[in-house]
Motif scaffolding. Structure first.
Motif, PDB file in Angstrom:
ATOM      1  N   ILE A 175       1.640  -1.947   0.444  1.00 47.20           N
ATOM      2  CA  ILE A 175       3.135  -1.559  -0.289  1.00 47.20           C
ATOM      3  C   ILE A 175       2.602  -1.614  -1.979  1.00 47.20           C
ATOM      4  O   ILE A 175       1.606  -2.009  -2.439  1.00 47.20           O
ATOM      5  N   LYS A 176       2.644  -0.322  -2.455  1.00 48.41           N
ATOM      6  CA  LYS A 176       2.470  -0.538  -3.671  1.00 48.41           C
ATOM      7  C   LYS A 176       3.565  -0.834  -4.440  1.00 48.41           C
ATOM      8  O   LYS A 176       4.569  -0.079  -3.975  1.00 48.41           O
ATOM      9  N   VAL A 177       3.599  -2.064  -5.411  1.00 49.46           N
ATOM     10  CA  VAL A 177       5.341  -2.599  -6.115  1.00 49.46           C
ATOM     11  C   VAL A 177       4.517  -1.338  -7.488  1.00 49.46           C
ATOM     12  O   VAL A 177       3.955  -1.597  -8.137  1.00 49.46           O
ATOM     13  N   ASP A 178       6.051  -1.134  -7.563  1.00 51.00           N
ATOM     14  CA  ASP A 178       5.748  -0.184  -9.447  1.00 51.00           C
ATOM     15  C   ASP A 178       6.627  -0.787 -10.058  1.00 51.00           C
ATOM     16  O   ASP A 178       7.116  -0.787 -11.222  1.00 51.00           O
ATOM     17  N   GLY A 179       7.857  -1.759  -9.068  1.00 49.83           N
ATOM     18  CA  GLY A 179       8.784  -2.751 -10.200  1.00 49.83           C
ATOM     19  C   GLY A 179       9.668  -3.598  -9.589  1.00 49.83           C
ATOM     20  O   GLY A 179       9.378  -3.030  -8.353  1.00 49.83           O
ATOM     21  N   ASP A 180      10.194  -4.122 -10.163  1.00 47.74           N
ATOM     22  CA  ASP A 180      11.550  -4.879  -8.932  1.00 47.74           C
ATOM     23  C   ASP A 180      12.184  -3.859  -8.328  1.00 47.74           C
ATOM     24  O   ASP A 180      12.782  -2.224  -8.781  1.00 47.74           O
ATOM     25  N   GLY A 181      12.391  -3.503  -7.026  1.00 45.74           N
ATOM     26  CA  GLY A 181      13.050  -2.673  -6.287  1.00 45.74           C
ATOM     27  C   GLY A 181      12.096  -1.135  -5.750  1.00 45.74           C
ATOM     28  O   GLY A 181      12.832  -0.678  -5.415  1.00 45.74           O
ATOM     29  N   PHE A 183       8.620   0.580  -4.787  1.00 48.30           N
ATOM     30  CA  PHE A 183       8.151   0.326  -4.274  1.00 48.30           C
ATOM     31  C   PHE A 183       7.811   1.634  -2.942  1.00 48.30           C
ATOM     32  O   PHE A 183       8.675   2.741  -2.455  1.00 48.30           O
ATOM     33  N   GLU A 184       6.659   1.463  -2.674  1.00 49.35           N
ATOM     34  CA  GLU A 184       6.707   2.352  -1.439  1.00 49.35           C
ATOM     35  C   GLU A 184       5.499   2.048  -0.666  1.00 49.35           C
ATOM     36  O   GLU A 184       4.120   1.211  -0.947  1.00 49.35           O
ATOM     37  N   ARG A 185       5.820   1.820   0.861  1.00 50.31           N
ATOM     38  CA  ARG A 185       4.604   1.080   2.011  1.00 50.31           C
ATOM     39  C   ARG A 185       3.983   2.023   1.785  1.00 50.31           C
ATOM     40  O   ARG A 185       3.994   3.065   2.926  1.00 50.31           O
ATOM     41  N   VAL A 186       3.003   2.082   1.415  1.00 50.19           N
ATOM     42  CA  VAL A 186       2.031   3.180   1.751  1.00 50.19           C
ATOM     43  C   VAL A 186       0.515   3.489   3.130  1.00 50.19           C
ATOM     44  O   VAL A 186      -0.003   4.103   3.001  1.00 50.19           O
ATOM     45  N   SER A 187       0.283   2.245   3.528  1.00 49.94           N
ATOM     46  CA  SER A 187      -0.371   2.266   4.876  1.00 49.94           C
ATOM     47  C   SER A 187      -0.414   0.467   5.437  1.00 49.94           C
ATOM     48  O   SER A 187       0.818  -0.096   4.559  1.00 49.94           O
ATOM     49  N   GLY A 188      -0.672   0.555   6.974  1.00 51.14           N
ATOM     50  CA  GLY A 188      -0.508  -0.552   7.251  1.00 51.14           C
ATOM     51  C   GLY A 188      -1.979  -0.482   8.385  1.00 51.14           C
ATOM     52  O   GLY A 188      -2.227   0.680   8.582  1.00 51.14           O
ATOM     53  N   LEU A 290      -7.675   1.974  -4.322  1.00 50.90           N
ATOM     54  CA  LEU A 290      -8.648   3.475  -4.700  1.00 50.90           C
ATOM     55  C   LEU A 290      -7.909   4.589  -5.015  1.00 50.90           C
ATOM     56  O   LEU A 290      -7.579   5.070  -5.683  1.00 50.90           O
ATOM     57  N   ARG A 291      -6.944   4.664  -4.038  1.00 49.47           N
ATOM     58  CA  ARG A 291      -5.684   5.646  -3.964  1.00 49.47           C
ATOM     59  C   ARG A 291      -4.925   6.182  -4.354  1.00 49.47           C
ATOM     60  O   ARG A 291      -4.914   6.851  -4.797  1.00 49.47           O
ATOM     61  N   PHE A 292      -5.031   4.779  -5.289  1.00 49.91           N
ATOM     62  CA  PHE A 292      -3.224   4.483  -6.046  1.00 49.91           C
ATOM     63  C   PHE A 292      -3.987   4.199  -7.677  1.00 49.91           C
ATOM     64  O   PHE A 292      -2.750   3.510  -8.713  1.00 49.91           O
ATOM     65  N   GLY A 293      -5.115   4.249  -7.481  1.00 51.89           N
ATOM     66  CA  GLY A 293      -5.728   3.859  -9.088  1.00 51.89           C
ATOM     67  C   GLY A 293      -5.329   2.163  -9.515  1.00 51.89           C
ATOM     68  O   GLY A 293      -5.147   2.016 -10.668  1.00 51.89           O
ATOM     69  N   LEU A 294      -5.165   1.211  -8.389  1.00 49.29           N
ATOM     70  CA  LEU A 294      -4.582   0.044  -8.350  1.00 49.29           C
ATOM     71  C   LEU A 294      -5.379  -1.449  -8.428  1.00 49.29           C
ATOM     72  O   LEU A 294      -6.543  -0.726  -8.217  1.00 49.29           O
ATOM     73  N   LYS A 295      -5.783  -1.673  -9.902  1.00 51.46           N
ATOM     74  CA  LYS A 295      -6.556  -2.696 -10.272  1.00 51.46           C
ATOM     75  C   LYS A 295      -6.237  -4.194  -9.101  1.00 51.46           C
ATOM     76  O   LYS A 295      -7.577  -4.992  -9.068  1.00 51.46           O
ATOM     77  N   ARG A 296      -5.347  -4.472  -8.516  1.00 54.30           N
ATOM     78  CA  ARG A 296      -5.046  -5.542  -8.211  1.00 54.30           C
ATOM     79  C   ARG A 296      -4.005  -5.494  -7.036  1.00 54.30           C
ATOM     80  O   ARG A 296      -3.149  -4.671  -7.027  1.00 54.30           O
ATOM     81  N   ILE A 297      -5.026  -6.406  -6.120  1.00 53.62           N
ATOM     82  CA  ILE A 297      -4.287  -6.407  -4.990  1.00 53.62           C
ATOM     83  C   ILE A 297      -3.860  -8.481  -4.457  1.00 53.62           C
ATOM     84  O   ILE A 297      -4.580  -8.803  -4.769  1.00 53.62           O
ATOM     85  N   PHE A 298      -2.182  -8.432  -4.190  1.00 51.78           N
ATOM     86  CA  PHE A 298      -2.450  -9.681  -3.050  1.00 51.78           C
ATOM     87  C   PHE A 298      -1.871  -9.723  -2.186  1.00 51.78           C
ATOM     88  O   PHE A 298      -1.242  -8.623  -1.079  1.00 51.78           O
ATOM     89  N   PHE A 299      -3.010 -10.704  -1.628  1.00 45.60           N
ATOM     90  CA  PHE A 299      -3.035 -10.988   0.057  1.00 45.60           C
ATOM     91  C   PHE A 299      -2.299 -11.988   0.143  1.00 45.60           C
ATOM     92  O   PHE A 299      -1.919 -13.228  -0.458  1.00 45.60           O
ATOM     93  N   PHE A 320     -17.530  -5.425  -2.459  1.00 47.71           N
ATOM     94  CA  PHE A 320     -17.853  -5.340  -2.578  1.00 47.71           C
ATOM     95  C   PHE A 320     -17.752  -3.255  -2.120  1.00 47.71           C
ATOM     96  O   PHE A 320     -18.155  -3.160  -3.120  1.00 47.71           O
ATOM     97  N   TRP A 321     -16.760  -3.007  -1.957  1.00 51.00           N
ATOM     98  CA  TRP A 321     -16.420  -1.758  -1.518  1.00 51.00           C
ATOM     99  C   TRP A 321     -15.347  -1.582  -2.978  1.00 51.00           C
ATOM    100  O   TRP A 321     -16.060   0.174  -3.810  1.00 51.00           O
ATOM    101  N   SER A 322     -15.324  -2.331  -4.071  1.00 46.08           N
ATOM    102  CA  SER A 322     -15.040  -1.307  -5.241  1.00 46.08           C
ATOM    103  C   SER A 322     -16.401  -1.662  -6.778  1.00 46.08           C
ATOM    104  O   SER A 322     -16.211  -1.310  -7.618  1.00 46.08           O
ATOM    105  N   LYS A 323     -17.325  -2.438  -5.731  1.00 49.17           N
ATOM    106  CA  LYS A 323     -18.416  -1.990  -6.228  1.00 49.17           C
ATOM    107  C   LYS A 323     -17.633  -3.314  -7.909  1.00 49.17           C
ATOM    108  O   LYS A 323     -18.096  -3.025  -9.489  1.00 49.17           O
ATOM    109  N   GLY A 324     -17.202  -4.195  -7.025  1.00 52.28           N
ATOM    110  CA  GLY A 324     -16.573  -5.372  -8.234  1.00 52.28           C
ATOM    111  C   GLY A 324     -15.077  -5.045  -9.427  1.00 52.28           C
ATOM    112  O   GLY A 324     -14.900  -5.398 -10.045  1.00 52.28           O
ATOM    113  N   GLU A 325     -14.753  -3.574  -8.989  1.00 53.78           N
ATOM    114  CA  GLU A 325     -13.925  -2.925  -9.688  1.00 53.78           C
ATOM    115  C   GLU A 325     -12.024  -3.530  -9.586  1.00 53.78           C
ATOM    116  O   GLU A 325     -12.290  -3.700 -10.653  1.00 53.78           O
TER     117      GLU A 325
END
Ligand SMILES: Nc1ncnc2c1ncn2[C@@H]1O[C@H](COP(=O)(O)OP(=O)(O)OP(=O)(O)O)[C@@H](O)[C@H]1O
Ligand SMILES: CC(C)(CO)[C@@H](O)C(=O)NCCC(=O)O
Length: 395
Positions: A175-181, A183-188, A290-299, A320-325
């Protein structure tokens, strides 16, 4: 097992509608696991904290600005769905059911045993609300984990968005989160925690998830996975950036070993499986970031279970895939996002005019959630599934 996964389901987040009082609130979410989030004030039988009790007493029943005040803790608990009766017994023994209302597939059971009915909430919305709340309000909620090193991340609540939330439950939502409420579920992916546990159970005969996870500690995935070195005579394929130890094909050795399932150790199978699922999720997550230019991924999600090897594999994949980005981060209350979000939506819908406020001398962070001001503090004792101190003010 997922009793609530039916075509009619709007969401698997449910909460009790408490028509009588807001002393005890309880929320739950169910797929493989039932999660409970409940608030106990110091007038409730479930409290156990002398310090906060005395704070309540010193405040009396009014806050500084003469609003009614309730101090207490948010508690977290989980039960396997198959152990619904233990869960009901727990709710009953803690008197969490007193004053309930809403209904679904467990409805009859809840009605019969606890005299409460259940409400439905939107799953994705609850996940996001829960994540935003934790990330903004709870100190040391997010951390990185790489090479056995856990480091808490400093999250600036004013610089949180956008981020990618990856919830690894039975299946995986990204889910790409852009603010309170916002968001878009972009993949799964359907290759998630249920796949690990389902295949693991079939292949190892483990009787429960923890046993399977424990096995993976002792295993060696190289026994079953085909490595780049196995294909390239023990050497790296340096030209395309693959080391000899990179997995070329998960479970790939099983095709050429001329072995049967019984010839493999359950611990090696568990390790390969965990690595395969974690790696794949890490990779898909990175591609979406990468698709959305997001730097932070919370799991998040209960697949992770704070398990070192799982977190390490996901982190390595992202790195590995982001080459450290890009950076993988994990949440201490990993499996309770949906339940917490449902709890907060309950605040919004049913407890009009109430806010949850931080205890002022503790963490100076405020969070606005879905129009309501929500504040929270932790007493330093909280870790993972335990509790978060909160204060509820009436307006
Ligand atoms: N004690 C446990 N019993 C079963 N599964 C567990 C346990 N602990 C962790 N898990 C893992 O957690 C996963 C379920 O995670 P979680 O409860 O966060 O999501 P869910 O609500 O069941 O799934 P979904 O979000 O896809 O509906 C299981 O598939 C399994 O991999
Ligand atoms: C169906 C849900 C949302 C239920 O929690 C989850 O299991 C999931 O995101 N599964 C992956 C489905 C897919 O996108 O392929």
């Amino acid at each position: 097992m997922s009793l609530l996964h039916t075509p009619f389901r709007v969401s698997n987040n449910l909460h009790f509608r408490d028509s009588r009082t807001y002393y005890n609130l309880l929320c739950w979410l169910t797929g493989s696991l039932i999660k409970l989030v409940y608030f106990c004030t110091y007038d409730d039988s479930c409290r156990d904290d002398d310090e906060l009790r005395s704070q309540n007493e010193s405040l009396g029943s009014k806050s500084d600005n003469s609003r009614p005040v309730l101090r207490g803790k948010l508690h977290f608990a989980k039960f396997e769905t198959s152990k619904i009766n233990d869960c009901l017994e727990f709710i009953h023994s803690m008197k969490l059911h007193l004053g309930g209302g809403g209904a679904y597939k467990f409805a009859d059971l809840f009605k019969e045993k606890l005299s409460v009915s259940l409400d439905k909430e939107d799953e994705m919305e609850c996940l996001v609300t829960g994540a935003n709340f934790l990330l903004k309000a709870v100190h040391q909620e997010a951390f990185t984990y790489l090479d056995g090193q856990k480091e808490f991340a400093q999250i600036d609540p004013n610089d949180l968005y956008p981020y990618l939330l990856v919830n690894i439950g039975s299946g995986v939502s990204m889910i790409k989160v852009d603010g309170d409420g916002k968001f878009e579920r972009v993949s799964g992916t359907s290759l998630g925690g249920g796949t690990f546990w389902g295949l693991g159970r079939l292949l190892t005969k483990c009787k429960n998830f923890d046993e399977l996870l424990e096995l993976s500690h002792q295993g060696n995935n190289r026994v079953i996975d085909m490595l780049v070195g196995d294909i390239y005579g023990g050497t790296d394929y340096a030209k395309i950036g693959l080391s000899a130890t990179t997995i070329a094909s998960s479970f790939g050795k099983a095709i050429s070993d001329n072995k049967e399932l019984v010839d493999y150790k359950p611990e090696d199978i568990s390790r390969s499986l965990l690595r395969m699922i974690s790696n794949n999720i890490g990779q898909i997550s990175y591609l979406n970031a990468l698709r959305f230019g997001l730097k932070r991924i919370f799991f998040a999600g209960f697949f992770i279970r704070g398990h070192a090897y799982t977190m390490d594999t996901i982190s390595v994949a992202v790195n590995f895939w982001s080459k450290g980005e890009a950076e993988a981060m994990f949440l201490r209350h990993e499996g309770f996002l949906g339940a917490l979000g449902a709890f907060m939506s309950y605040e919004k819908q049913c407890l009009d005019g109430l806010t949850v406020n931080k205890i002022p001398q503790r963490f100076p962070i405020s969070v606005s959630s879905a129009g309501n001001k929500i504040y929270c503090s932790m007493n330093g004792k909280s870790n993972g599934n335990e509790s978060i101190e909160c204060t509820v003010y009436g307006t």
